[in-house]
Design a protein around this motif. Structure first.
Motif, PDB file in Angstrom:
ATOM      1  N   ASN A   1       0.811  -1.362  -0.020  1.00 44.76           N
ATOM      2  CA  ASN A   1       0.167  -0.183  -0.019  1.00 44.76           C
ATOM      3  C   ASN A   1       0.799   1.246   0.006  1.00 44.76           C
ATOM      4  OD1 ASN A   1      -1.908   1.863   0.171  1.00 44.76           O
ATOM      5  ND2 ASN A   1      -2.688   1.315   2.099  1.00 44.76           N
ATOM      6  N   GLN A   2       0.619   2.170  -0.900  1.00 38.54           N
ATOM      7  CA  GLN A   2       1.396   3.320  -0.986  1.00 38.54           C
ATOM      8  C   GLN A   2       2.892   3.131  -1.041  1.00 38.54           C
ATOM      9  OE1 GLN A   2      -0.498   6.032  -1.471  1.00 38.54           O
ATOM     10  NE2 GLN A   2      -2.409   4.771  -1.225  1.00 38.54           N
TER      11      GLN A   2
ATOM     12  N   ASP B   1      -3.211   0.044  -7.766  1.00 44.15           N
ATOM     13  CA  ASP B   1      -4.801   0.507  -8.478  1.00 44.15           C
ATOM     14  C   ASP B   1      -4.651   1.954  -8.236  1.00 44.15           C
ATOM     15  OD1 ASP B   1      -5.224   0.819  -5.653  1.00 44.15           O
ATOM     16  OD2 ASP B   1      -6.501  -1.018  -5.576  1.00 44.15           O
ATOM     17  N   SER B   2      -6.124   2.450  -8.405  1.00 44.19           N
ATOM     18  CA  SER B   2      -6.409   3.959  -8.386  1.00 44.19           C
ATOM     19  C   SER B   2      -6.223   4.434  -6.832  1.00 44.19           C
ATOM     20  CB  SER B   2      -7.702   4.319  -8.646  1.00 44.19           C
ATOM     21  OG  SER B   2      -8.773   3.525  -7.537  1.00 44.19           O
ATOM     22  N   HIS B   3      -6.056   3.501  -5.791  1.00 43.94           N
ATOM     23  CA  HIS B   3      -6.053   3.853  -4.379  1.00 43.94           C
ATOM     24  C   HIS B   3      -4.371   3.562  -3.977  1.00 43.94           C
ATOM     25  CE1 HIS B   3     -10.143   4.263  -3.830  1.00 43.94           C
ATOM     26  NE2 HIS B   3     -10.226   3.013  -4.378  1.00 43.94           N
TER      27      HIS B   3
ATOM     28  N   VAL C   1      -2.584   0.679  -4.233  1.00 43.46           N
ATOM     29  CA  VAL C   1      -2.637  -0.721  -3.618  1.00 43.46           C
ATOM     30  C   VAL C   1      -2.139  -1.506  -4.620  1.00 43.46           C
ATOM     31  CG1 VAL C   1      -3.793  -2.753  -2.269  1.00 43.46           C
ATOM     32  CG2 VAL C   1      -4.173  -0.087  -1.740  1.00 43.46           C
TER      33      VAL C   1
ATOM     34  N   SER D   1      -7.556   3.520 -13.461  1.00 41.02           N
ATOM     35  CA  SER D   1      -7.352   2.941 -12.081  1.00 41.02           C
ATOM     36  C   SER D   1      -5.848   3.318 -11.587  1.00 41.02           C
ATOM     37  CB  SER D   1      -7.820   1.519 -12.114  1.00 41.02           C
ATOM     38  OG  SER D   1      -6.810   0.736 -13.015  1.00 41.02           O
TER      39      SER D   1
END
Length: 756
Positions: free
Chosen positions: A501-502, A527-529, A531, A611
């Motif tokens: 993540n990030q 992805d768009s977040h 992750v 994304s």
């Protein structure tokens, strides 16, 4: 030597036989050796009601008492005991090795002692033959009570207690532990049955015996036991039954050799000597409840533990600068190498030696373990092989393992596995959870274990990132969910679900061993977040010596990163990428319009880019006159016949009729073909549509700007279509057109992905 003796006796001599009665015999204040530090001494020795009968060859003693005996037992550096110097050779005695032994005729003498008591004894044992670390222990407050001692039967009831302490580095004596035994004793053959109690016995006192074999220092370990023991020396071997409760507390073990290398890695060759000894293992208490040991001749030993509890433990794991674990250096190898050398120079056995039957292998022990619980564990890990060095901690470890056994499963049945649970904290923030089924004693190995880590900060792993990908880690968190299943036949099936993540990498590190396009790989995978979710299944056989789990996982991850360069669109959720990852949009020769397949591919690309906001796209249009001339002419002719295309669907003119198309074709024929076929009158012939088209294509002139314009139009059309699919215009760029396509057989627009 000094001492005082007193005696009262009544002696009768008759027919060559002696009968004597000694009401009291006392030998007091005896000291053997130097007066200041005698080797043997006691305050008082008393015998009461001693009866001697030579006819019956018997000595009866009602009571023997020894008060405050003290002994200093010493062995020098040459391995000689101190009493050896007391023994002077007797003149005329046979040389050593030539002694003659004769058995006395008749029955042996019998000594019967009704009660024997030793009180307040003390023994100091020093063994300097062990090298730089001599053994020094003291037994104090020694109490021994023996009753009904029979020298012929070799039996007695015995009760023994003492306190034992080791000599400290300051020269004093440490806090003593206690031990006691109360039971029956037979000397020949040796048999005993009784109760044993040990409390806080300092095992570190016996460290000198371990020092020649281990690269560790036993700083402290206190052993306790409360139970019963039954031992008998049988003709076929010893017989032992032991049961009770055991504890090993306040354990402190330091490593010596391995951590010296680690110290040099940290501070260089002049590292402080104090760093060479580092804590390796500690725990507050190891409790063994319901301990049973059963040893029978010619049978496998049987060990049972009803339950085990380990509290407040610490372990140190170090990867040394040469890449070895510190645990691999615990056992000294000099002696084993010496033994191997001795074997190498030993004389070869005689021809008939192989015919001799080899000694049977000792039977494997059966071990039955009850539940095991762990509480308050800490594991400190350091890697001095990596530069810069890396250190991480696992804390708050606690868990349990249900009962398991080394007993093999019945034929055709699966091995019995025990439920495992383990929880902890990694690097102070990440949650660790392990559960599953395993049997540490099962042969062959069989297990089904799942491990989960949630929220591990990745920036401390920068040393590994620099070594393997050439970039540091600025930030990011890591979670994993892995499951490993091993069948009895050695077949491994593993799933590795990794979530990052990030994840953010630094700029390339100068001087790093390698540099991989990790930023692009992250942008492609996230992805768009922000992750990244990877699933890495692994399978193989543990029986294959070439199969290793960790290298397989690292190889898969490395291949994924390299794919960011060699096949980026295969990482981009597999969008329209073929096996060779062409990364382009194909066009028909000579045309700039998008066909249905190109539009479908661009729709998938637009969806993938939505994304992954870090990606940007550069479009490089391509055109090649060597292969597209015919197609370009046909496209121009179709445009002349069909009319110009509108800028938008709203402005599109009505489709031309066949009559209008034919008129446009004739006009193009007149404008393009100069040498038109004529009739007998010299007038231009009316030709069929197909012939006019063929002549137009023959005489059509391709301008010099056709190919740059075609390449640019293709790129522009791709860009426009992506924008209609919602792609941000700021993320799409037009590159320089290429008029010599990389793949002449397939005109296309190249898609170059990069990171913003």
């Amino acid at each position: 030597m000094g001492g005082l003796a007193s005696l009262t006796a009544d002696v009768t001599w008759q027919s060559g036989q002696v009968q004597a009665t000694v009401p009291t015999l006392a030998v007091e204040s005896v000291a053997l050796g130097r007066a200041a530090a005698p080797e043997v001494a006691w305050t008082g020795l008393q015998l009461r009601n001693l009866q001697l009968d030579t006819a019956r060859q018997q000595v009866l003693v009602e009571h023997v008492g020894l008060e405050a005996p003290r002994a200093r037992v010493q062995r020098n550096a040459q391995g000689r005991w101190m009493y050896e110097q007391w023994l002077q050779p007797v003149a005329g005695a046979p040389a050593k090795g030539r002694e003659t032994v004769t058995s006395p005729a008749g029955k042996p003498w019998q000594v019967l002692v009704q009660d024997m008591e030793l009180a307040a004894g003390q023994v100091e044992l020093t063994d300097a033959s062990l090298g730089d670390m001599p053994l020094a222990i003291r037994l104090s407050d020694v109490q021994l009570r023996m009753q009904n001692l029979d020298s012929v039967k070799g039996t007695a009831q015995a009760k023994l207690s003492a306190r034992m302490a080791e000599r400290t580095v300051r020269g004093g004596w440490g806090k003593p532990g206690s031990l006691s035994y109360d039971g029956d004793l037979q000397l020949d053959p040796l048999m005993t049955k009784g109760r044993v109690q040990v409390n806080a016995l300092p095992l570190q006192a016996f460290e000198p015996y371990m020092a020649p074999h281990l690269n560790v220092r036993l700083v402290r370990a206190l052993a306790s036991f409360d139970g019963t023991v039954q031992f008998a020396q049988r003709p076929r071997g010893p017989q032992l039954q032991l049961q009770g409760q055991g504890r090993v507390t306040d354990v402190h073990v330091q490593s010596l050799l391995g951590d010296a290398h680690a110290a040099h890695a940290v501070q260089g060759p002049h590292a402080a000597a104090a760093l060479a000894a580092e804590d390796l293992l500690r725990w507050k208490q190891l409790r063994l409840q319901g301990l049973r040991v059963n040893l029978q001749p010619a049978q496998p030993p049987h060990i049972q533990v009803h339950s085990t509890e380990l509290q407040d433990f610490f372990a140190r794991v170090v990867v040394l600068p040469e890449g070895r674990l510190n645990l691999q250096n615990l056992v000294k190898t000099a002696q084993s190498e010496g033994a191997a050398a001795a074997d190498a120079v030993a004389p070869a056995p005689a021809e008939q030696a192989p015919a001799a039957s080899a000694a049977p292998a000792a039977p494997s022990a059966r071990i039955d373990m009850g539940p095991i619980t762990l509480q308050g564990g800490v594991i400190k890990f350091s890697d001095f092989f990596i530069r810069p060095n890396y250190t991480a901690d696992l804390t708050a470890l606690q868990g349990s393992l249900e009962a398991f056994s080394s007993q093999p499963a019945a034929p055709g049945e699966a091995p019995a596995l025990a439920k495992l649970t383990l929880d902890g904290i990694a690097q102070g923030t990440a949650q660790l959870h392990i559960d599953g089924l395993i049997n540490p004693l099962a042969q062959p190995l069989s297990m089904d274990v799942r491990a989960q880590v949630q929220g591990l900060d990745l920036s401390p792993l920068t040393p590994y990132a620099i070594k393997y990908v050439g970039h540091g880690i600025e930030k990011g968190k890591f979670s994993m969910d892995v499951r490993y299943q091993v069948q009895p036949d050695g077949q491994l099936t593993a799933s590795n679900q990794l979530v990052l993540n990030q994840l953010t990498f630094t700029d390339p590190v100068e001087g790093a061993p390698t540099s991989l396009p990790v930023r692009l790989a992250v942008a492609l995978l996230a992805d768009s977040h922000g992750v990244i979710d990877l699933n890495l299944p692994i399978s193989g056989s543990l029986n294959d010596p070439q199969f290793r789990i960790a290298p397989v996982v690292f190889k898969i991850i490395g291949n994924i990163i390299r794919k960011a360069v060699t096949a980026p669109f295969s990482l981009l959720t597999g969008a329209f990428a073929s096996e060779d990852d062409k990364s382009d949009i194909a066009f028909e020769p000579g045309r700039a319009s998008l066909n249905s397949q190109a539009q479908s591919n661009l729709q998938q690309l637009a969806k993938a880019m939505s994304s992954k906001p870090q990606l940007k796209l550069t479009l490089v249009g391509q055109a090649n006159g060597a292969t597209e001339a015919e197609g370009w002419k046909r496209a121009q002719l179709e445009q002349l016949m069909n009319g110009p295309k509108a800028e938008s669907d709203d402005e599109a003119p009505p489709e031309r009729s066949d009559k209008q198309k034919l008129a446009a074709l004739k006009q193009a024929y007149r404008n393009t073909v100069k040498d038109r076929p004529r009739n007998m009158l010299g007038l231009a012939k009316d030709l069929p549509s197909e012939e006019m088209q063929a002549l137009i294509l023959r005489d059509m002139v391709i301008p010099a700007t056709a190919w740059p314009d075609l390449a640019a139009a293709r790129a522009q059309n791709v860009r426009d279509y992506l924008l209609t699919q919602g792609v941000d215009p700021g993320r799409v760029f037009l590159g320089n057109a290429e008029t010599k396509a990389a793949n002449p057989a397939t005109p296309s627009v190249l898609l170059n992905i990069s990171v913003q």
